[in-house]
Design a protein around this motif. Structure first.
Motif, PDB file in Angstrom:
ATOM      1  N   ARG A   2       0.821  -1.212   0.000  1.00  0.00           N
ATOM      2  CA  ARG A   2       0.000   0.000   0.000  1.00  0.00           C
ATOM      3  C   ARG A   2       0.857   1.264   0.000  1.00  0.00           C
ATOM      4  NH1 ARG A   2      -5.096  -0.336   2.392  1.00  0.00           N
ATOM      5  NH2 ARG A   2      -4.700   1.592   3.538  1.00  0.00           N
ATOM      6  N   SER A   9      -3.613   0.082 -14.022  1.00  0.00           N
ATOM      7  CA  SER A   9      -4.890  -0.621 -13.877  1.00  0.00           C
ATOM      8  C   SER A   9      -5.916  -0.103 -14.881  1.00  0.00           C
ATOM      9  CB  SER A   9      -5.428  -0.478 -12.449  1.00  0.00           C
ATOM     10  OG  SER A   9      -5.631   0.877 -12.117  1.00  0.00           O
ATOM     11  N   SER A  47      -8.477  -5.853  -5.625  1.00  0.00           N
ATOM     12  CA  SER A  47      -7.012  -5.794  -5.481  1.00  0.00           C
ATOM     13  C   SER A  47      -6.387  -7.169  -5.591  1.00  0.00           C
ATOM     14  CB  SER A  47      -6.661  -5.171  -4.121  1.00  0.00           C
ATOM     15  OG  SER A  47      -7.199  -3.884  -3.991  1.00  0.00           O
ATOM     16  N   ASN A  60      -9.806  -3.887   0.749  1.00  0.00           N
ATOM     17  CA  ASN A  60      -9.768  -2.519   1.258  1.00  0.00           C
ATOM     18  C   ASN A  60     -11.042  -2.098   1.975  1.00  0.00           C
ATOM     19  OD1 ASN A  60      -7.149  -1.732   0.373  1.00  0.00           O
ATOM     20  ND2 ASN A  60      -7.927  -1.697  -1.722  1.00  0.00           N
TER      21      ASN A  60
END
Length: 405
Positions: free
Chosen positions: A46, A140, A156, A188
């Motif tokens: 992260r 992405s 993710s 998340n």
């Protein structure tokens, strides 16, 4: 190696009931007797410091079913999915003993994930991924356009899974792969579930730890809780990127935008945006909120800030990606893991050791491996300075590997 060996790629930041479920289901699915975990060290993907240090998290892993913990160096652990996967998968492969890899995913269908990974590899070989990234969009977002699939890239874990598979397919690695579908919440998800299955995301649990909220006991195994609490009571405070804000602003004011330009993944103009928004903000969280956009994801900005603090420059990062996984830093082993250590002697393809200094001496000055190890020492010193109650210089040299007896 006569037994099947399961590989898992982990952060355990913190270890919770969902991780325990994954370990148990993965062993059941593969029939593997032993588990090798490649674990992020003191910093995670992260773009943040791990909430407790790597040795405490190693002890937690060993107490909950992992037999051998190998460090994923910070240079890989703090990259986007592609670099993270490249480092982790090659470390598993270079052990010479890992036969299976099982990862979590929102998709939960290994054949679909393999098909997507192969399609992306084909597009990569045709140069189409580089072409679409030249437009200045995020990785992405580029994948979404190439695949024409919004759903697969929302998770993710799906993105990481595809990158693991790409690396395995690219190098034709002899590792059997499978996936376990995530349930109850997303990686998340900040919401704590209120049903009978006490599985919450690490994102939801970290604020509980920082606020010393006893509710966390419901969501993590008892052994994990005890080590977590002991570490925070005796050794360190819960780590967060915001606690490094003053240091970051000092560095930024001294080095200016030129310091940001030395980092990988900082495209032209982004350094000016970060510097300008830093003037308008009072801490790193506020800064990330001001800089983030559809083009610049929160995690991407966080990684850039962390790389700036740690001085992870573009040269080391790019060279590391060319030669991934060329040593094994063993952080700990269980009694069963001692058998794996014996197997490494005849099967491992790269230097390995439980001792940092011994591993350091394996490489000549100037090699990418030596520079990675020296960078790791610097990164750990910074972690200790900010998050240990008593700053200890040179922990890499003095902290013993965790051996359960």
């Amino acid at each position: 190696m006569m037994e099947k060996v399961l590989g898992v790629i982990i952060e355990y930041n913190p270890f919770h009931n969902g991780h325990l479920y994954h370990l148990e289901k993965a062993k059941e699915l593969t029939g593997c007797k032993y588990v090798v975990g490649v674990m992020s060290g003191n910093y995670v993907q992260r773009g943040e410091p791990a909430i407790i240090n790597k040795w405490a998290r190693t002890e937690i892993a060993l107490n909950n079913g992992v037999d051998l913990v190998i460090e994923l160096p910070t240079v890989y652990a703090t990259q986007s999915a592609e670099g993270f996967a490249k480092g982790a998968v090659n470390i598993l492969a270079n052990t010479g003993i890992v036969t299976h890899l099982v990862f979590g995913s929102e998709k939960g269908d290994i054949n679909s994930l393999k098909a997507i990974a192969q399609k992306l590899l084909d597009l990569e070989q045709k140069g189409m991924i580089k072409e679409i990234l030249k437009k200045g969009i995020s990785y992405s977002e580029g994948l979404k356009q190439l695949l024409n699939d919004e759903e697969i890239l929302k998770g993710s874990n799906n993105i990481l899974a595809i990158e693991y598979l790409k690396e395995i397919l690219r190098k034709k690695l002899p590792i059997n792969v499978d996936t376990i579908k995530r349930f109850n919440n997303n990686y998340n998800d900040p919401i704590l579930p209120q049903n009978e299955i006490a599985v919450a995301s690490a994102t939801a649990l970290r604020p509980l730890i920082k606020n010393n909220n006893p509710t966390i006991k419901k969501y993590i195994p008892n052994s994990s809780y005890q080590i977590l609490i002991n570490t925070l009571n005796k050794q360190q405070i819960p780590a967060s990127l915001d606690q490094m804000s003053e240091f970051f602003y000092h560095l930024l004011l001294r080095e200016g935008t030129e310091g940001l330009k030395e980092l990988a993944r900082v495209e032209v103009g982004l350094e000016n945006r970060i510097f300008q928004k830093a003037i308008e903000s009072s801490n790193i969280s506020e800064l990330i909120g001001l800089v983030r956009s559809k083009r610049f994801a929160k995690s991407r900005i966080s990684r850039i800030i962390l790389h700036f603090i740690l001085k992870l420059n573009e040269e080391l990062l790019l060279e590391s990606n060319e030669y991934p996984g060329n040593y094994l830093r063993i952080l700990g082993c269980s009694p069963e893991g001692l058998n794996l250590l014996k197997s490494l002697k005849s099967n491992c393809n790269v230097p390995y050791s439980l001792n940092y200094n011994k591993l350091l001496k394996e490489f000549n000055n100037g090699t990418v491996e030596k520079r990675q190890l020296l960078f790791e020492n610097s990164a750990t010193n910074i972690y200790s300075k900010f998050f240990y109650k008593k700053f200890t210089l040179g922990l890499e040299y003095t902290q013993n590997a965790v051996i359960l007896t």
